[in-house]
Design a protein around this motif. Structure first.
Motif, PDB file in Angstrom:
ATOM      1  N   PRO A   1       1.911  -2.443  30.831  1.00 56.80           N
ATOM      2  CA  PRO A   1       0.778  -3.327  30.555  1.00 56.80           C
ATOM      3  C   PRO A   1       0.766  -4.510  31.522  1.00 56.80           C
ATOM      4  CG  PRO A   1       2.456  -3.562  28.870  1.00 56.80           C
ATOM      5  CD  PRO A   1       2.886  -2.439  29.760  1.00 56.80           C
ATOM      6  N   THR A   2      -0.433  -4.923  31.890  1.00 60.51           N
ATOM      7  CA  THR A   2      -0.565  -6.063  32.792  1.00 60.51           C
ATOM      8  C   THR A   2      -0.372  -7.354  32.007  1.00 60.51           C
ATOM      9  OG1 THR A   2      -2.934  -6.253  32.431  1.00 60.51           O
ATOM     10  CG2 THR A   2      -2.212  -4.786  34.203  1.00 60.51           C
TER      11      THR A   2
ATOM     12  N   ARG B   1      -2.461  -9.726  31.763  1.00 55.51           N
ATOM     13  CA  ARG B   1      -3.713  -9.986  31.041  1.00 55.51           C
ATOM     14  C   ARG B   1      -3.758  -9.217  29.722  1.00 55.51           C
ATOM     15  NH1 ARG B   1      -8.654 -11.904  32.826  1.00 55.51           N
ATOM     16  NH2 ARG B   1     -10.403 -11.373  31.490  1.00 55.51           N
ATOM     17  N   GLN B   2      -3.312  -7.960  29.737  1.00 54.52           N
ATOM     18  CA  GLN B   2      -3.294  -7.164  28.511  1.00 54.52           C
ATOM     19  C   GLN B   2      -2.307  -7.740  27.497  1.00 54.52           C
ATOM     20  OE1 GLN B   2      -2.335  -3.425  30.315  1.00 54.52           O
ATOM     21  NE2 GLN B   2      -4.441  -2.663  30.143  1.00 54.52           N
ATOM     22  N   LYS B   3      -1.153  -8.187  27.988  1.00 48.87           N
ATOM     23  CA  LYS B   3      -0.170  -8.811  27.097  1.00 48.87           C
ATOM     24  C   LYS B   3      -0.745 -10.078  26.474  1.00 48.87           C
ATOM     25  CE  LYS B   3       3.968  -7.178  29.444  1.00 48.87           C
ATOM     26  NZ  LYS B   3       5.152  -7.576  30.180  1.00 48.87           N
ATOM     27  N   TRP B   4      -1.430 -10.899  27.284  1.00 46.89           N
ATOM     28  CA  TRP B   4      -2.011 -12.141  26.795  1.00 46.89           C
ATOM     29  C   TRP B   4      -3.076 -11.852  25.734  1.00 46.89           C
ATOM     30  CZ3 TRP B   4      -1.089 -17.002  26.223  1.00 46.89           C
ATOM     31  CH2 TRP B   4      -2.114 -17.864  25.898  1.00 46.89           C
ATOM     32  N   ARG B   5      -3.951 -10.874  26.012  1.00 46.86           N
ATOM     33  CA  ARG B   5      -5.009 -10.533  25.055  1.00 46.86           C
ATOM     34  C   ARG B   5      -4.420 -10.014  23.752  1.00 46.86           C
ATOM     35  NH1 ARG B   5      -9.084  -6.995  28.379  1.00 46.86           N
ATOM     36  NH2 ARG B   5     -10.483  -7.259  26.620  1.00 46.86           N
ATOM     37  N   GLY B   6      -3.348  -9.239  23.829  1.00 42.64           N
ATOM     38  CA  GLY B   6      -2.678  -8.751  22.625  1.00 42.64           C
ATOM     39  C   GLY B   6      -2.065  -9.881  21.827  1.00 42.64           C
TER      40      GLY B   6
ATOM     41  N   GLU C   1      -4.850 -11.778  20.123  1.00 49.96           N
ATOM     42  CA  GLU C   1      -5.334 -10.977  18.995  1.00 49.96           C
ATOM     43  C   GLU C   1      -4.367 -11.078  17.815  1.00 49.96           C
ATOM     44  OE1 GLU C   1      -5.701  -6.300  18.017  1.00 49.96           O
ATOM     45  OE2 GLU C   1      -6.541  -6.957  19.948  1.00 49.96           O
TER      46      GLU C   1
END
Length: 55
Positions: free
Chosen positions: A7-8, A10-15, A18
């Protein structure tokens, strides 16, 4: 073999965001309060030890 992509950031941050917006259960709050209490006890003991060593 199945190659999964990492995961990038950005994906970690969005998770993470959330997760923070998800409603918390009674057990989540209980576990967090226990962890915070344990952290406070550890900090107090360390402060006491440093005070005894330096004073």
């Amino acid at each position: 073999m199945n190659e999964s992509r990492k995961p990038t950031l950005r994906q970690k941050w969005r998770g993470f965001v959330e997760f923070l917006h998800r409603p918390k259960t009674r057990f989540d709050i209980k576990d967090r309060s226990r962890a915070l209490l344990l952290y406070a006890v550890v900090v107090a003991v360390l402060m006491w030890l440093v005070g005894r060593i330096t004073g």
